[in-house]
Motif scaffolding. Structure first.
Motif, PDB file in Angstrom:
ATOM      1  N   ALA A   1       1.624  -3.118   6.951  1.00  0.00           N
ATOM      2  CA  ALA A   1       0.949  -4.275   7.557  1.00  0.00           C
ATOM      3  C   ALA A   1      -0.231  -3.818   8.409  1.00  0.00           C
ATOM      4  O   ALA A   1      -1.318  -4.428   8.366  1.00  0.00           O
ATOM      5  CB  ALA A   1       1.933  -5.082   8.390  1.00  0.00           C
ATOM      6  N   ALA A   2      -0.055  -2.742   9.172  1.00  0.00           N
ATOM      7  CA  ALA A   2      -1.140  -2.239  10.013  1.00  0.00           C
ATOM      8  C   ALA A   2      -2.309  -1.745   9.165  1.00  0.00           C
ATOM      9  O   ALA A   2      -3.480  -1.983   9.510  1.00  0.00           O
ATOM     10  CB  ALA A   2      -0.624  -1.114  10.914  1.00  0.00           C
ATOM     11  N   VAL A   3      -2.021  -1.080   8.064  1.00  0.00           N
ATOM     12  CA  VAL A   3      -3.089  -0.592   7.180  1.00  0.00           C
ATOM     13  C   VAL A   3      -3.855  -1.764   6.572  1.00  0.00           C
ATOM     14  O   VAL A   3      -5.094  -1.748   6.520  1.00  0.00           O
ATOM     15  CB  VAL A   3      -2.498   0.328   6.078  1.00  0.00           C
ATOM     16  N   VAL A   4      -3.151  -2.795   6.143  1.00  0.00           N
ATOM     17  CA  VAL A   4      -3.811  -3.968   5.565  1.00  0.00           C
ATOM     18  C   VAL A   4      -4.687  -4.650   6.611  1.00  0.00           C
ATOM     19  O   VAL A   4      -5.850  -4.992   6.350  1.00  0.00           O
ATOM     20  CB  VAL A   4      -2.770  -4.946   4.976  1.00  0.00           C
ATOM     21  N   LEU A   5      -4.131  -4.853   7.811  1.00  0.00           N
ATOM     22  CA  LEU A   5      -4.910  -5.492   8.878  1.00  0.00           C
ATOM     23  C   LEU A   5      -6.114  -4.649   9.280  1.00  0.00           C
ATOM     24  O   LEU A   5      -7.211  -5.179   9.486  1.00  0.00           O
ATOM     25  CB  LEU A   5      -4.021  -5.766  10.094  1.00  0.00           C
ATOM     26  N   LEU A   6      -5.929  -3.350   9.399  1.00  0.00           N
ATOM     27  CA  LEU A   6      -7.032  -2.455   9.743  1.00  0.00           C
ATOM     28  C   LEU A   6      -8.119  -2.502   8.667  1.00  0.00           C
ATOM     29  O   LEU A   6      -9.314  -2.561   8.980  1.00  0.00           O
ATOM     30  CB  LEU A   6      -6.531  -1.018   9.922  1.00  0.00           C
ATOM     31  N   GLY A   7      -7.699  -2.498   7.408  1.00  0.00           N
ATOM     32  CA  GLY A   7      -8.665  -2.554   6.306  1.00  0.00           C
ATOM     33  C   GLY A   7      -9.479  -3.837   6.334  1.00  0.00           C
ATOM     34  O   GLY A   7     -10.705  -3.810   6.172  1.00  0.00           O
ATOM     35  N   ASN A   8      -8.807  -4.955   6.561  1.00  0.00           N
ATOM     36  CA  ASN A   8      -9.519  -6.240   6.638  1.00  0.00           C
ATOM     37  C   ASN A   8     -10.470  -6.273   7.832  1.00  0.00           C
ATOM     38  O   ASN A   8     -11.600  -6.754   7.720  1.00  0.00           O
ATOM     39  CB  ASN A   8      -8.528  -7.403   6.729  1.00  0.00           C
ATOM     40  N   TRP A   9     -10.013  -5.769   8.949  1.00  0.00           N
ATOM     41  CA  TRP A   9     -10.847  -5.758  10.155  1.00  0.00           C
ATOM     42  C   TRP A   9     -12.073  -4.864   9.954  1.00  0.00           C
ATOM     43  O   TRP A   9     -13.185  -5.227  10.325  1.00  0.00           O
ATOM     44  CB  TRP A   9     -10.022  -5.285  11.346  1.00  0.00           C
TER      45      TRP A   9
ATOM     46  N   VAL B   1      -9.256   8.081   7.746  1.00  0.00           N
ATOM     47  CA  VAL B   1      -8.448   8.566   8.878  1.00  0.00           C
ATOM     48  C   VAL B   1      -7.180   7.720   9.025  1.00  0.00           C
ATOM     49  O   VAL B   1      -6.079   8.244   9.200  1.00  0.00           O
ATOM     50  CB  VAL B   1      -9.273   8.568  10.187  1.00  0.00           C
ATOM     51  N   GLY B   2      -7.349   6.392   8.927  1.00  0.00           N
ATOM     52  CA  GLY B   2      -6.188   5.498   9.006  1.00  0.00           C
ATOM     53  C   GLY B   2      -5.204   5.730   7.880  1.00  0.00           C
ATOM     54  O   GLY B   2      -3.982   5.709   8.086  1.00  0.00           O
ATOM     55  N   GLY B   3      -5.719   5.977   6.680  1.00  0.00           N
ATOM     56  CA  GLY B   3      -4.855   6.251   5.532  1.00  0.00           C
ATOM     57  C   GLY B   3      -4.068   7.538   5.694  1.00  0.00           C
ATOM     58  O   GLY B   3      -2.883   7.598   5.360  1.00  0.00           O
ATOM     59  N   ILE B   4      -4.741   8.572   6.201  1.00  0.00           N
ATOM     60  CA  ILE B   4      -4.051   9.853   6.434  1.00  0.00           C
ATOM     61  C   ILE B   4      -2.972   9.682   7.489  1.00  0.00           C
ATOM     62  O   ILE B   4      -1.840  10.153   7.321  1.00  0.00           O
ATOM     63  CB  ILE B   4      -5.058  10.950   6.825  1.00  0.00           C
TER      64      ILE B   4
ATOM     65  N   ALA C   1      -1.450   6.898   8.364  1.00  0.00           N
ATOM     66  CA  ALA C   1      -0.385   6.067   7.798  1.00  0.00           C
ATOM     67  C   ALA C   1       0.505   6.887   6.859  1.00  0.00           C
ATOM     68  O   ALA C   1       1.733   6.747   6.878  1.00  0.00           O
ATOM     69  CB  ALA C   1      -0.988   4.878   7.060  1.00  0.00           C
ATOM     70  N   SER C   2      -0.098   7.743   6.062  1.00  0.00           N
ATOM     71  CA  SER C   2       0.681   8.587   5.147  1.00  0.00           C
ATOM     72  C   SER C   2       1.610   9.521   5.909  1.00  0.00           C
ATOM     73  O   SER C   2       2.770   9.703   5.525  1.00  0.00           O
ATOM     74  CB  SER C   2      -0.244   9.411   4.254  1.00  0.00           C
ATOM     75  N   LEU C   3       1.097  10.113   6.978  1.00  0.00           N
ATOM     76  CA  LEU C   3       1.932  10.994   7.802  1.00  0.00           C
ATOM     77  C   LEU C   3       3.081  10.232   8.446  1.00  0.00           C
ATOM     78  O   LEU C   3       4.222  10.709   8.478  1.00  0.00           O
ATOM     79  CB  LEU C   3       1.085  11.689   8.867  1.00  0.00           C
ATOM     80  N   LEU C   4       2.794   9.044   8.962  1.00  0.00           N
ATOM     81  CA  LEU C   4       3.846   8.223   9.579  1.00  0.00           C
ATOM     82  C   LEU C   4       4.914   7.836   8.564  1.00  0.00           C
ATOM     83  O   LEU C   4       6.114   7.921   8.844  1.00  0.00           O
ATOM     84  CB  LEU C   4       3.240   6.962  10.208  1.00  0.00           C
ATOM     85  N   VAL C   5       4.494   7.431   7.380  1.00  0.00           N
ATOM     86  CA  VAL C   5       5.453   7.048   6.336  1.00  0.00           C
ATOM     87  C   VAL C   5       6.277   8.262   5.909  1.00  0.00           C
ATOM     88  O   VAL C   5       7.496   8.172   5.747  1.00  0.00           O
ATOM     89  CB  VAL C   5       4.726   6.407   5.137  1.00  0.00           C
ATOM     90  N   ALA C   6       5.620   9.401   5.743  1.00  0.00           N
ATOM     91  CA  ALA C   6       6.351  10.611   5.341  1.00  0.00           C
ATOM     92  C   ALA C   6       7.385  11.003   6.394  1.00  0.00           C
ATOM     93  O   ALA C   6       8.537  11.298   6.071  1.00  0.00           O
ATOM     94  CB  ALA C   6       5.379  11.761   5.093  1.00  0.00           C
ATOM     95  N   TRP C   7       6.995  10.995   7.661  1.00  0.00           N
ATOM     96  CA  TRP C   7       7.870  11.464   8.732  1.00  0.00           C
ATOM     97  C   TRP C   7       8.988  10.471   9.047  1.00  0.00           C
ATOM     98  O   TRP C   7      10.132  10.857   9.227  1.00  0.00           O
ATOM     99  CB  TRP C   7       7.044  11.744   9.990  1.00  0.00           C
ATOM    100  N   PHE C   8       8.646   9.184   9.133  1.00  0.00           N
ATOM    101  CA  PHE C   8       9.611   8.189   9.599  1.00  0.00           C
ATOM    102  C   PHE C   8      10.288   7.391   8.495  1.00  0.00           C
ATOM    103  O   PHE C   8      11.198   6.618   8.766  1.00  0.00           O
ATOM    104  CB  PHE C   8       8.935   7.224  10.589  1.00  0.00           C
TER     105      PHE C   8
END
Length: 172
Positions: free
Chosen positions: A37-45, A61-64, A66-73
């Motif tokens: 959701a944060a990536v979608v909102l950031l992209g639209n903004w 930068v946001g994609g990287i 987000a990828s790290l957060l998804v991988a870790w958590f």
């Protein structure tokens, strides 16, 4: 999910094999939803407010991030959940875990002095609980959290412990 047969001794069979309840994945799933959701909102903004070159850099930068957060958590907890099993055979209790490096604990059934369970309010809603395996070692007990149908697992294990004590009393 069961332990590979190559890890069982001759004449040994699995009585119960399980892993933690899938409720352990609720937190990681929520993290995934929030990050997407944060990536979608950031992209639209970024499309609306920021210039194209800056938007591209911030998007990368946001994609990287987000990828790290998804991988870790999300992915790491999922892999831990998939690779952690608890198995009772007719001879021993085996706890195994590890994604790359493996870790295990084995307790012979004849050293187990008790198998108890605890079910909290939230656990009752999900149909799981904590299994407590007490043995004669210095460590004393192993708490296995979030076991599905913990009462039925405890009954099966208690029955196997009883059968083992009957066999040893008969000299078999």
């Amino acid at each position: 999910m069961a332990i590979p047969s190559k890890l069982l001794n001759e004449g040994e069979h699995v009585v119960v094999s399980t892993r933690t309840h899938p409720k352990a994945l609720i937190g990681p799933f929520l993290v995934l939803v929030v990050v997407v959701a944060a990536v979608v909102l950031l992209g639209n903004w970024l499309d609306e407010v920021v210039q194209d070159d800056v938007a591209t850099v911030l998007g990368v930068v946001g994609g990287i991030l987000a990828s790290l957060l998804v991988a870790w958590f999300t992915l790491l907890p999922l892999l831990r959940w998939l690779t952690t099993t608890y198995t009772f055979t007719n001879r021993r209790f085996i706890a195994r875990s590890g994604i790359i490096a493996k870790e295990g604990r084995t307790i012979p059934l004849n050293r187990i002095s008790g198998v108890d369970f605890e079910i909290g309010v939230v656990d009752r809603l999900f149909g799981c609980g904590t299994l407590i395996v007490t043995d004669a070692s210095a460590d004393g007990r192993v708490r296995v959290n979030d076991i599905p149908r913990v009462e039925q697992v405890q009954l099966k294990v208690a029955e196997e412990l009883h059968q083992g004590s009957v066999r040893s009393d008969d000299g078999a």
